[in-house]
Motif scaffolding. Structure first.
Motif, PDB file in Angstrom:
ATOM      1  N   GLY A  50       0.818  -1.205   0.000  1.00  0.00           N
ATOM      2  CA  GLY A  50       0.000   0.000   0.000  1.00  0.00           C
ATOM      3  C   GLY A  50       0.850   1.251   0.000  1.00  0.00           C
ATOM      4  N   GLU A  51       0.194   2.386  -0.211  1.00  0.00           N
ATOM      5  CA  GLU A  51       0.870   3.674  -0.231  1.00  0.00           C
ATOM      6  C   GLU A  51      -0.018   4.724   0.434  1.00  0.00           C
ATOM      7  OE1 GLU A  51       1.585   5.020  -4.206  1.00  0.00           O
ATOM      8  OE2 GLU A  51      -0.527   5.053  -4.744  1.00  0.00           O
ATOM      9  N   LYS A  52       0.628   5.832   0.832  1.00  0.00           N
ATOM     10  CA  LYS A  52      -0.080   6.918   1.502  1.00  0.00           C
ATOM     11  C   LYS A  52       0.518   8.230   1.022  1.00  0.00           C
ATOM     12  CE  LYS A  52      -0.971   8.663   6.204  1.00  0.00           C
ATOM     13  NZ  LYS A  52      -0.734   8.376   7.649  1.00  0.00           N
ATOM     14  N   TRP A  53      -0.329   9.111   0.485  1.00  0.00           N
ATOM     15  CA  TRP A  53       0.121  10.400  -0.043  1.00  0.00           C
ATOM     16  C   TRP A  53      -0.473  11.535   0.793  1.00  0.00           C
ATOM     17  CZ3 TRP A  53       3.178  11.538  -4.438  1.00  0.00           C
ATOM     18  CH2 TRP A  53       3.652  10.409  -5.116  1.00  0.00           C
ATOM     19  N   ILE A  59       4.433   7.641   1.485  1.00  0.00           N
ATOM     20  CA  ILE A  59       5.008   6.467   2.130  1.00  0.00           C
ATOM     21  C   ILE A  59       4.495   5.251   1.382  1.00  0.00           C
ATOM     22  CG2 ILE A  59       5.231   5.152   4.270  1.00  0.00           C
ATOM     23  CD1 ILE A  59       4.538   7.653   5.813  1.00  0.00           C
ATOM     24  N   ARG A  60       5.401   4.361   1.022  1.00  0.00           N
ATOM     25  CA  ARG A  60       5.030   3.114   0.369  1.00  0.00           C
ATOM     26  C   ARG A  60       5.610   1.950   1.160  1.00  0.00           C
ATOM     27  NH1 ARG A  60       5.859   4.489  -6.103  1.00  0.00           N
ATOM     28  NH2 ARG A  60       3.799   5.444  -6.414  1.00  0.00           N
ATOM     29  N   LEU A  61       4.837   0.893   1.265  1.00  0.00           N
ATOM     30  CA  LEU A  61       5.286  -0.249   2.058  1.00  0.00           C
ATOM     31  C   LEU A  61       4.813  -1.543   1.424  1.00  0.00           C
ATOM     32  CD1 LEU A  61       5.400  -0.621   5.864  1.00  0.00           C
ATOM     33  CD2 LEU A  61       4.227  -2.368   4.556  1.00  0.00           C
ATOM     34  N   THR A  62       5.699  -2.506   1.369  1.00  0.00           N
ATOM     35  CA  THR A  62       5.366  -3.871   0.967  1.00  0.00           C
ATOM     36  C   THR A  62       6.063  -4.831   1.918  1.00  0.00           C
ATOM     37  OG1 THR A  62       7.261  -4.069  -0.534  1.00  0.00           O
ATOM     38  CG2 THR A  62       5.216  -3.199  -1.463  1.00  0.00           C
ATOM     39  N   GLY A  63       5.506  -6.030   2.072  1.00  0.00           N
ATOM     40  CA  GLY A  63       6.131  -7.012   2.945  1.00  0.00           C
ATOM     41  C   GLY A  63       5.200  -8.175   3.236  1.00  0.00           C
ATOM     42  N   ILE A  64       5.648  -9.024   4.148  1.00  0.00           N
ATOM     43  CA  ILE A  64       4.904 -10.219   4.544  1.00  0.00           C
ATOM     44  C   ILE A  64       4.681 -10.173   6.053  1.00  0.00           C
ATOM     45  CG2 ILE A  64       4.893 -12.743   4.588  1.00  0.00           C
ATOM     46  CD1 ILE A  64       6.783 -12.700   2.213  1.00  0.00           C
ATOM     47  N   ILE A  65       3.447 -10.468   6.482  1.00  0.00           N
ATOM     48  CA  ILE A  65       3.063 -10.374   7.886  1.00  0.00           C
ATOM     49  C   ILE A  65       2.513 -11.714   8.348  1.00  0.00           C
ATOM     50  CG2 ILE A  65       1.489  -9.259   9.513  1.00  0.00           C
ATOM     51  CD1 ILE A  65       1.573  -6.772   7.813  1.00  0.00           C
ATOM     52  N   ARG A  66       2.918 -12.117   9.542  1.00  0.00           N
ATOM     53  CA  ARG A  66       2.315 -13.294  10.165  1.00  0.00           C
ATOM     54  C   ARG A  66       1.000 -12.885  10.825  1.00  0.00           C
ATOM     55  NH1 ARG A  66       5.569 -16.519  14.315  1.00  0.00           N
ATOM     56  NH2 ARG A  66       5.296 -14.540  15.423  1.00  0.00           N
ATOM     57  N   PRO A  67      -0.062 -13.626  10.637  1.00  0.00           N
ATOM     58  CA  PRO A  67      -1.338 -13.272  11.301  1.00  0.00           C
ATOM     59  C   PRO A  67      -1.195 -13.224  12.816  1.00  0.00           C
ATOM     60  CG  PRO A  67      -1.700 -14.913   9.573  1.00  0.00           C
ATOM     61  CD  PRO A  67      -0.218 -14.781   9.739  1.00  0.00           C
ATOM     62  N   GLU A  68      -0.277 -14.021  13.393  1.00  0.00           N
ATOM     63  CA  GLU A  68      -0.107 -14.019  14.855  1.00  0.00           C
ATOM     64  C   GLU A  68       0.441 -12.704  15.370  1.00  0.00           C
ATOM     65  OE1 GLU A  68       1.108 -16.149  12.750  1.00  0.00           O
ATOM     66  OE2 GLU A  68       0.267 -18.129  13.187  1.00  0.00           O
ATOM     67  N   ASP A  69       1.120 -11.920  14.499  1.00  0.00           N
ATOM     68  CA  ASP A  69       1.699 -10.655  14.932  1.00  0.00           C
ATOM     69  C   ASP A  69       0.710  -9.495  14.853  1.00  0.00           C
ATOM     70  OD1 ASP A  69       4.137 -11.883  15.410  1.00  0.00           O
ATOM     71  OD2 ASP A  69       4.842 -11.556  13.362  1.00  0.00           O
ATOM     72  N   VAL A  70      -0.439  -9.725  14.258  1.00  0.00           N
ATOM     73  CA  VAL A  70      -1.437  -8.671  14.122  1.00  0.00           C
ATOM     74  C   VAL A  70      -2.258  -8.608  15.405  1.00  0.00           C
ATOM     75  CG1 VAL A  70      -3.374  -7.807  12.753  1.00  0.00           C
ATOM     76  CG2 VAL A  70      -1.512  -9.066  11.637  1.00  0.00           C
ATOM     77  N   THR A  71      -2.405  -7.421  15.961  1.00  0.00           N
ATOM     78  CA  THR A  71      -3.171  -7.252  17.195  1.00  0.00           C
ATOM     79  C   THR A  71      -4.667  -7.340  16.926  1.00  0.00           C
ATOM     80  OG1 THR A  71      -3.232  -4.840  16.938  1.00  0.00           O
ATOM     81  CG2 THR A  71      -1.360  -5.788  18.129  1.00  0.00           C
ATOM     82  N   GLY A  72      -5.440  -7.314  17.973  1.00  0.00           N
ATOM     83  CA  GLY A  72      -6.884  -7.444  17.837  1.00  0.00           C
ATOM     84  C   GLY A  72      -7.528  -6.317  17.061  1.00  0.00           C
ATOM     85  N   ASP A  73      -6.898  -5.126  17.047  1.00  0.00           N
ATOM     86  CA  ASP A  73      -7.457  -4.007  16.283  1.00  0.00           C
ATOM     87  C   ASP A  73      -6.736  -3.823  14.947  1.00  0.00           C
ATOM     88  OD1 ASP A  73      -5.116  -3.308  17.445  1.00  0.00           O
ATOM     89  OD2 ASP A  73      -5.769  -1.347  18.163  1.00  0.00           O
ATOM     90  N   ASN A  74      -6.154  -4.921  14.433  1.00  0.00           N
ATOM     91  CA  ASN A  74      -5.531  -4.934  13.109  1.00  0.00           C
ATOM     92  C   ASN A  74      -4.351  -3.981  13.012  1.00  0.00           C
ATOM     93  OD1 ASN A  74      -6.760  -6.958  11.599  1.00  0.00           O
ATOM     94  ND2 ASN A  74      -8.513  -5.677  11.098  1.00  0.00           N
ATOM     95  N   ASN A  75      -3.479  -3.989  14.004  1.00  0.00           N
ATOM     96  CA  ASN A  75      -2.254  -3.199  13.996  1.00  0.00           C
ATOM     97  C   ASN A  75      -1.056  -4.138  14.089  1.00  0.00           C
ATOM     98  OD1 ASN A  75      -2.547   0.077  14.491  1.00  0.00           O
ATOM     99  ND2 ASN A  75      -4.372  -1.094  15.037  1.00  0.00           N
ATOM    100  N   VAL A  76       0.035  -3.724  13.487  1.00  0.00           N
ATOM    101  CA  VAL A  76       1.273  -4.484  13.563  1.00  0.00           C
ATOM    102  C   VAL A  76       2.436  -3.505  13.424  1.00  0.00           C
ATOM    103  CG1 VAL A  76       1.367  -4.967  11.083  1.00  0.00           C
ATOM    104  CG2 VAL A  76       2.556  -6.474  12.673  1.00  0.00           C
ATOM    105  N   ASP A  77       3.512  -3.756  14.163  1.00  0.00           N
ATOM    106  CA  ASP A  77       4.695  -2.907  14.067  1.00  0.00           C
ATOM    107  C   ASP A  77       5.490  -3.251  12.809  1.00  0.00           C
ATOM    108  OD1 ASP A  77       4.022  -1.668  16.413  1.00  0.00           O
ATOM    109  OD2 ASP A  77       5.373  -2.858  17.661  1.00  0.00           O
ATOM    110  N   SER A  78       6.123  -2.234  12.235  1.00  0.00           N
ATOM    111  CA  SER A  78       6.888  -2.450  11.010  1.00  0.00           C
ATOM    112  C   SER A  78       8.092  -3.354  11.242  1.00  0.00           C
ATOM    113  CB  SER A  78       7.368  -1.104  10.449  1.00  0.00           C
ATOM    114  OG  SER A  78       8.187  -0.424  11.410  1.00  0.00           O
ATOM    115  N   THR A  79       8.561  -3.465  12.485  1.00  0.00           N
ATOM    116  CA  THR A  79       9.685  -4.353  12.773  1.00  0.00           C
ATOM    117  C   THR A  79       9.300  -5.820  12.652  1.00  0.00           C
ATOM    118  OG1 THR A  79       9.141  -4.182  15.131  1.00  0.00           O
ATOM    119  CG2 THR A  79      10.823  -2.691  14.274  1.00  0.00           C
ATOM    120  N   ARG A  80       8.010  -6.118  12.566  1.00  0.00           N
ATOM    121  CA  ARG A  80       7.547  -7.489  12.416  1.00  0.00           C
ATOM    122  C   ARG A  80       7.090  -7.798  10.991  1.00  0.00           C
ATOM    123  NH1 ARG A  80       6.921 -10.367  17.020  1.00  0.00           N
ATOM    124  NH2 ARG A  80       7.124  -9.250  18.985  1.00  0.00           N
ATOM    125  N   VAL A  81       7.394  -6.892  10.073  1.00  0.00           N
ATOM    126  CA  VAL A  81       7.065  -7.111   8.661  1.00  0.00           C
ATOM    127  C   VAL A  81       8.286  -7.720   7.983  1.00  0.00           C
ATOM    128  CG1 VAL A  81       6.333  -6.044   6.495  1.00  0.00           C
ATOM    129  CG2 VAL A  81       5.461  -5.177   8.674  1.00  0.00           C
TER     130      VAL A  81
END
Length: 223
Positions: A155-158, A168-190
């Motif tokens: 995704g991207e954000k202008w 800001i543009r970001l791509t990567g792979i996320i583990r579902p276990e690292d996603v919090t209950g409100d659908n947040n994840v730190d970039s260090t876990r991407v």
């Protein structure tokens, strides 16, 4: 023909520096999940449908193509590098007076001899320190679900500020276990993260050297 080579390199360098990133890049566009076909929906008069239903015990965390995840940018890197080199070399060569008929060889009463001495010293020291930090947030879309359940996001954000844009543009792979209950994840876990933060417009252009300066500073400049 040989005169055309530097000219072609100059034009290519100019084109590469004039190019600017544009919004609405199809590569970063979210994937819209396909709607279920009407043939798969059985009209029973009930609001419940198997093709759109979720498990009673499932949460609202992203897990399908088209779902949205908010990535918190918490990047902070520090790099230090130092090097010190010392070189000291001494050499000497001596030529003794030759002996002729049992007597030292002389010229006008002076013995013929020579000596050469040389000293070479070198000392160098370098230090490099670099700090980078990036904080913020960007919401990205799930574009693919891998066989192991991991989510490929992109995704991207202008943001338009005065006479320029920041993105800001970001791509990567996320583990579902690292996603919090409100659908947040730190970039260090991407995993395999690619994060771009830059801008366009007059403010960005003043911080970028011109294409001719870029050509003279490029590796293809022979001097």
């Amino acid at each position: 023909m040989k005169k055309l080579i530097p000219l072609s390199a100059l034009l290519l360098s100019a084109c590469s520096s004039v190019y600017q990133v544009q919004p609405d890049d199809p590569y970063y566009a979210p994937l819209i999940p396909e709607m279920p076909e009407e043939g798969n929906m059985v009209l029973t008069g009930s609001m419940f449908q198997d093709v759109t239903a979720q498990n009673l015990y499932s949460d609202i965390k992203a897990r399908r193509v088209g779902d949205v995840i908010t990535v918190n940018l918490v990047e902070n890197t520090t790099a230090n590098k130092g090097a010190k080199n010392e070189l000291d070399k001494s050499s000497s060569v001596g030529l003794q007076t030759p002996v002729l008929m049992g007597s030292p060889f002389t010229i006008n009463g002076n013995e013929l001899n020579a000596s050469i001495e040389g000293d070479n010293e070198f000392e160098g020291e370098s230090k490099v320190r670099q700090n980078n930090s990036l904080f913020g947030a960007i919401s990205v879309s799930v574009v693919q679900v891998l066989s192991n359940g991991h989510l490929v996001v992109r995704g991207e954000k202008w943001i338009t500020i005065n006479q320029g844009d920041e993105y800001i543009r970001l791509t990567g792979i996320i583990r579902p276990e690292d996603v919090t209950g409100d659908n947040n994840v730190d970039s260090t876990r991407v995993a395999n993260a690619r994060i771009q933060y830059s801008g366009t417009g007059s403010t960005h252009d003043t911080q970028t050297p011109g294409w001719l300066t870029g050509f003279f500073n490029s590796p293809i400049w022979p001097f």
